[in-house]
Design a protein around this motif. Structure first.
Motif, PDB file in Angstrom:
ATOM      1  N   ARG A 119      -5.991  27.455  22.874  1.00  0.00           N
ATOM      2  CA  ARG A 119      -5.519  28.768  22.444  1.00  0.00           C
ATOM      3  C   ARG A 119      -4.005  28.868  22.612  1.00  0.00           C
ATOM      4  O   ARG A 119      -3.417  28.166  23.447  1.00  0.00           O
ATOM      5  N   PRO A 120      -3.348  29.744  21.843  1.00  0.00           N
ATOM      6  CA  PRO A 120      -1.906  29.937  22.019  1.00  0.00           C
ATOM      7  C   PRO A 120      -1.594  30.380  23.456  1.00  0.00           C
ATOM      8  O   PRO A 120      -2.251  31.251  24.012  1.00  0.00           O
ATOM      9  N   GLY A 121      -0.597  29.770  24.050  1.00  0.00           N
ATOM     10  CA  GLY A 121      -0.219  30.097  25.410  1.00  0.00           C
ATOM     11  C   GLY A 121      -0.877  29.229  26.456  1.00  0.00           C
ATOM     12  O   GLY A 121      -0.518  29.289  27.637  1.00  0.00           O
ATOM     13  N   ALA A 122      -1.877  28.410  26.036  1.00  0.00           N
ATOM     14  CA  ALA A 122      -2.517  27.523  26.994  1.00  0.00           C
ATOM     15  C   ALA A 122      -1.558  26.413  27.381  1.00  0.00           C
ATOM     16  O   ALA A 122      -0.631  26.066  26.639  1.00  0.00           O
ATOM     17  N   GLU A 123      -1.786  25.843  28.537  1.00  0.00           N
ATOM     18  CA  GLU A 123      -0.928  24.761  29.010  1.00  0.00           C
ATOM     19  C   GLU A 123      -1.026  23.572  28.061  1.00  0.00           C
ATOM     20  O   GLU A 123      -2.116  23.101  27.741  1.00  0.00           O
ATOM     21  N   VAL A 124       0.115  23.091  27.593  1.00  0.00           N
ATOM     22  CA  VAL A 124       0.153  21.986  26.633  1.00  0.00           C
ATOM     23  C   VAL A 124       0.134  20.671  27.396  1.00  0.00           C
ATOM     24  O   VAL A 124       0.966  20.442  28.272  1.00  0.00           O
ATOM     25  N   THR A 125      -0.822  19.823  27.049  1.00  0.00           N
ATOM     26  CA  THR A 125      -0.898  18.517  27.693  1.00  0.00           C
ATOM     27  C   THR A 125       0.100  17.570  27.055  1.00  0.00           C
ATOM     28  O   THR A 125       0.373  17.642  25.853  1.00  0.00           O
ATOM     29  N   THR A 126       0.634  16.698  27.847  1.00  0.00           N
ATOM     30  CA  THR A 126       1.576  15.712  27.324  1.00  0.00           C
ATOM     31  C   THR A 126       0.809  14.506  26.795  1.00  0.00           C
ATOM     32  O   THR A 126      -0.301  14.225  27.225  1.00  0.00           O
ATOM     33  N   GLY A 127       1.437  13.802  25.879  1.00  0.00           N
ATOM     34  CA  GLY A 127       0.809  12.613  25.318  1.00  0.00           C
ATOM     35  C   GLY A 127      -0.052  12.953  24.114  1.00  0.00           C
ATOM     36  O   GLY A 127      -0.366  14.108  23.829  1.00  0.00           O
ATOM     37  N   ALA A 128      -0.430  11.911  23.382  1.00  0.00           N
ATOM     38  CA  ALA A 128      -1.223  12.082  22.165  1.00  0.00           C
ATOM     39  C   ALA A 128      -2.673  12.426  22.510  1.00  0.00           C
ATOM     40  O   ALA A 128      -3.222  11.951  23.509  1.00  0.00           O
ATOM     41  N   SER A 129      -3.294  13.234  21.680  1.00  0.00           N
ATOM     42  CA  SER A 129      -4.694  13.608  21.874  1.00  0.00           C
ATOM     43  C   SER A 129      -5.595  12.610  21.165  1.00  0.00           C
ATOM     44  O   SER A 129      -5.216  11.991  20.166  1.00  0.00           O
ATOM     45  N   VAL A 130      -6.825  12.464  21.688  1.00  0.00           N
ATOM     46  CA  VAL A 130      -7.788  11.569  21.045  1.00  0.00           C
ATOM     47  C   VAL A 130      -8.613  12.309  19.994  1.00  0.00           C
ATOM     48  O   VAL A 130      -9.302  11.680  19.192  1.00  0.00           O
ATOM     49  N   LEU A 131      -8.557  13.646  19.987  1.00  0.00           N
ATOM     50  CA  LEU A 131      -9.384  14.414  19.051  1.00  0.00           C
ATOM     51  C   LEU A 131      -9.107  14.093  17.588  1.00  0.00           C
ATOM     52  O   LEU A 131     -10.042  14.093  16.779  1.00  0.00           O
ATOM     53  N   PRO A 132      -7.850  13.832  17.181  1.00  0.00           N
ATOM     54  CA  PRO A 132      -7.642  13.474  15.775  1.00  0.00           C
ATOM     55  C   PRO A 132      -8.445  12.250  15.333  1.00  0.00           C
ATOM     56  O   PRO A 132      -8.871  12.175  14.170  1.00  0.00           O
ATOM     57  N   PHE A 133      -8.672  11.315  16.239  1.00  0.00           N
ATOM     58  CA  PHE A 133      -9.451  10.133  15.879  1.00  0.00           C
ATOM     59  C   PHE A 133     -10.898  10.512  15.578  1.00  0.00           C
ATOM     60  O   PHE A 133     -11.523   9.950  14.671  1.00  0.00           O
ATOM     61  N   TYR A 134     -11.442  11.457  16.344  1.00  0.00           N
ATOM     62  CA  TYR A 134     -12.785  11.964  16.052  1.00  0.00           C
ATOM     63  C   TYR A 134     -12.810  12.659  14.695  1.00  0.00           C
ATOM     64  O   TYR A 134     -13.737  12.444  13.891  1.00  0.00           O
ATOM     65  N   LEU A 135     -11.811  13.493  14.437  1.00  0.00           N
ATOM     66  CA  LEU A 135     -11.766  14.252  13.186  1.00  0.00           C
ATOM     67  C   LEU A 135     -11.652  13.345  11.972  1.00  0.00           C
ATOM     68  O   LEU A 135     -12.138  13.688  10.880  1.00  0.00           O
ATOM     69  N   ILE A 136     -11.026  12.204  12.137  1.00  0.00           N
ATOM     70  CA  ILE A 136     -10.851  11.274  11.013  1.00  0.00           C
ATOM     71  C   ILE A 136     -12.039  10.329  10.901  1.00  0.00           C
ATOM     72  O   ILE A 136     -12.675  10.219   9.843  1.00  0.00           O
ATOM     73  N   ALA A 137     -12.367   9.641  11.988  1.00  0.00           N
ATOM     74  CA  ALA A 137     -13.334   8.552  11.937  1.00  0.00           C
ATOM     75  C   ALA A 137     -14.755   9.041  11.674  1.00  0.00           C
ATOM     76  O   ALA A 137     -15.475   8.488  10.825  1.00  0.00           O
ATOM     77  N   VAL A 138     -15.184  10.091  12.403  1.00  0.00           N
ATOM     78  CA  VAL A 138     -16.588  10.501  12.310  1.00  0.00           C
ATOM     79  C   VAL A 138     -16.960  10.961  10.904  1.00  0.00           C
ATOM     80  O   VAL A 138     -17.897  10.421  10.295  1.00  0.00           O
ATOM     81  N   PRO A 139     -16.281  11.956  10.308  1.00  0.00           N
ATOM     82  CA  PRO A 139     -16.709  12.401   8.974  1.00  0.00           C
ATOM     83  C   PRO A 139     -16.519  11.350   7.887  1.00  0.00           C
ATOM     84  O   PRO A 139     -17.336  11.248   6.972  1.00  0.00           O
ATOM     85  N   VAL A 140     -15.443  10.563   7.976  1.00  0.00           N
ATOM     86  CA  VAL A 140     -15.192   9.567   6.933  1.00  0.00           C
ATOM     87  C   VAL A 140     -16.253   8.472   6.958  1.00  0.00           C
ATOM     88  O   VAL A 140     -16.814   8.100   5.915  1.00  0.00           O
ATOM     89  N   VAL A 141     -16.555   7.947   8.140  1.00  0.00           N
ATOM     90  CA  VAL A 141     -17.558   6.879   8.238  1.00  0.00           C
ATOM     91  C   VAL A 141     -18.935   7.404   7.863  1.00  0.00           C
ATOM     92  O   VAL A 141     -19.699   6.741   7.149  1.00  0.00           O
ATOM     93  N   VAL A 142     -19.273   8.607   8.326  1.00  0.00           N
ATOM     94  CA  VAL A 142     -20.572   9.191   7.993  1.00  0.00           C
ATOM     95  C   VAL A 142     -20.704   9.383   6.481  1.00  0.00           C
ATOM     96  O   VAL A 142     -21.724   9.007   5.880  1.00  0.00           O
ATOM     97  N   ALA A 143     -19.688   9.952   5.848  1.00  0.00           N
ATOM     98  CA  ALA A 143     -19.740  10.173   4.397  1.00  0.00           C
ATOM     99  C   ALA A 143     -19.864   8.853   3.643  1.00  0.00           C
ATOM    100  O   ALA A 143     -20.621   8.751   2.667  1.00  0.00           O
ATOM    101  N   LEU A 144     -19.128   7.841   4.086  1.00  0.00           N
ATOM    102  CA  LEU A 144     -19.179   6.542   3.423  1.00  0.00           C
ATOM    103  C   LEU A 144     -20.563   5.911   3.543  1.00  0.00           C
ATOM    104  O   LEU A 144     -21.118   5.402   2.554  1.00  0.00           O
ATOM    105  N   MET A 145     -21.142   5.951   4.729  1.00  0.00           N
ATOM    106  CA  MET A 145     -22.461   5.357   4.942  1.00  0.00           C
ATOM    107  C   MET A 145     -23.535   6.117   4.166  1.00  0.00           C
ATOM    108  O   MET A 145     -24.460   5.507   3.613  1.00  0.00           O
ATOM    109  N   GLN A 146     -23.419   7.427   4.122  1.00  0.00           N
ATOM    110  CA  GLN A 146     -24.379   8.199   3.333  1.00  0.00           C
ATOM    111  C   GLN A 146     -24.261   7.878   1.852  1.00  0.00           C
ATOM    112  O   GLN A 146     -25.279   7.719   1.155  1.00  0.00           O
TER     113      GLN A 146
END
Length: 279
Positions: A119-146
């Motif tokens: 949320r806005p105002g929450a403490e910002v963590t330093t370093g890159a997040s791993v969540l973008p990898f989930y957002l990219i890999a999971v839907p793309v691989v699932v859609a391709l396999m389907q």
């Protein structure tokens, strides 16, 4: 990082298992059908998350965009909510109130956790997040396999149900040999002869003229379409859209309706089998 790679692989495997579950051998399970519809819809709607994941990944690695990185979690939450809404609708249509409530409660739980963190105002963590990898890999691989394997899975389950009908067809023909006619009905507490496919509930027997139709409904993903697979030993396969038509139409009207009640039909490789598509 290895932990997150395992998490991505596990998430993909779970969604794909839900996708293909109705086409696997086993006893009929209505919940498996609903989960498969939800997983297939995720394979379509989930692609909304991939561009956000790419932009988020770029922001984590760009000094010019790093100040705007807080925007991408919020965009991901918004897009994920739209995806989850689609899953909720699929649950309502294919399973009903209980599964739909479970979907809503799970999303509210995940949404609360994500909002507290991003949320806005929450403490910002330093370093890159791993969540973008989930957002990219999971839907793309699932859609391709389907895209690559769903039609093959549908064909496999259809062929299995057709092959598993052989003992039932043989028993019907033996009945005719003994009695001189086909049975009037096979309605019973226990059907005994089953398709043995998780997404196909049972065979339906219907006398027709001097022969009969043996029918099962094939689960598929065509939007607004139901597929019925029909066997007739004389290649006189018919399928009616509404039970009321059988009760109210004259024989000539019913015969005409049965030629136009479906929008497509296909001859199958197995002798005496046809597929009818209804909207």
């Amino acid at each position: 990082m290895i932990k997150h790679v395992f998490g991505i692989v596990l998430t993909i495997a779970f969604v794909l298992l839900c996708t293909f579950l109705p086409f696997l051998p086993g006893s009929y399970d209505n919940l498996a059908v609903a989960l498969s519809e939800m997983a297939h819809l995720f394979g379509i709607l989930g692609l909304l998350l991939a561009p956000i994941g790419l932009l988020w990944l770029a922001a984590d690695r760009s000094s010019r965009l790093v100040q705007r990185r807080h925007v991408f979690p919020l965009l991901a939450l918004l897009a994920s909510t739209l995806v989850w809404l689609g899953l909720y609708l699929a649950a309502v249509i294919h399973s009903g109130f209980t599964l739909a409530c479970a979907v809503v409660l799970l999303w509210l739980f995940l949404l609360r956790r994500a909002w507290v963190k991003f949320r806005p105002g929450a403490e910002v963590t330093t370093g890159a997040s791993v969540l973008p990898f989930y957002l990219i890999a999971v839907p793309v691989v699932v859609a391709l396999m389907q895209f690559m394997f769903v039609e093959r899975a549908i064909e496999y389950s259809r062929n299995r149900a057709i092959n598993n009908s052989a003992p039932l067809i043989a028993a019907i023909e033996e009945y005719r040999t003994r009695n001189g006619h086909y049975p009037a009905s096979l309605l019973a507490e226990w059907p005994d002869y089953l398709p043995r496919v998780i997404g196909i509930s049972q065979y339906h027997y219907q006398p027709h003229g001097d022969a009969y139709n043996l029918v099962f409904e094939q689960f598929n993903y065509r939007v607004g379409t139901r597929e019925f697979v029909v066997y007739n030993p004389r290649d006189e396969q018919v399928m009616t859209a509404h039970a009321r038509d059988i009760l109210e139409f004259t024989p000539s009207q019913l015969a005409l309706e049965r030629t136009r009640g479906h929008y497509a039909q296909h001859d199958l490789p197995q002798p005496h089998w046809k597929s009818f598509l209804f909207d």
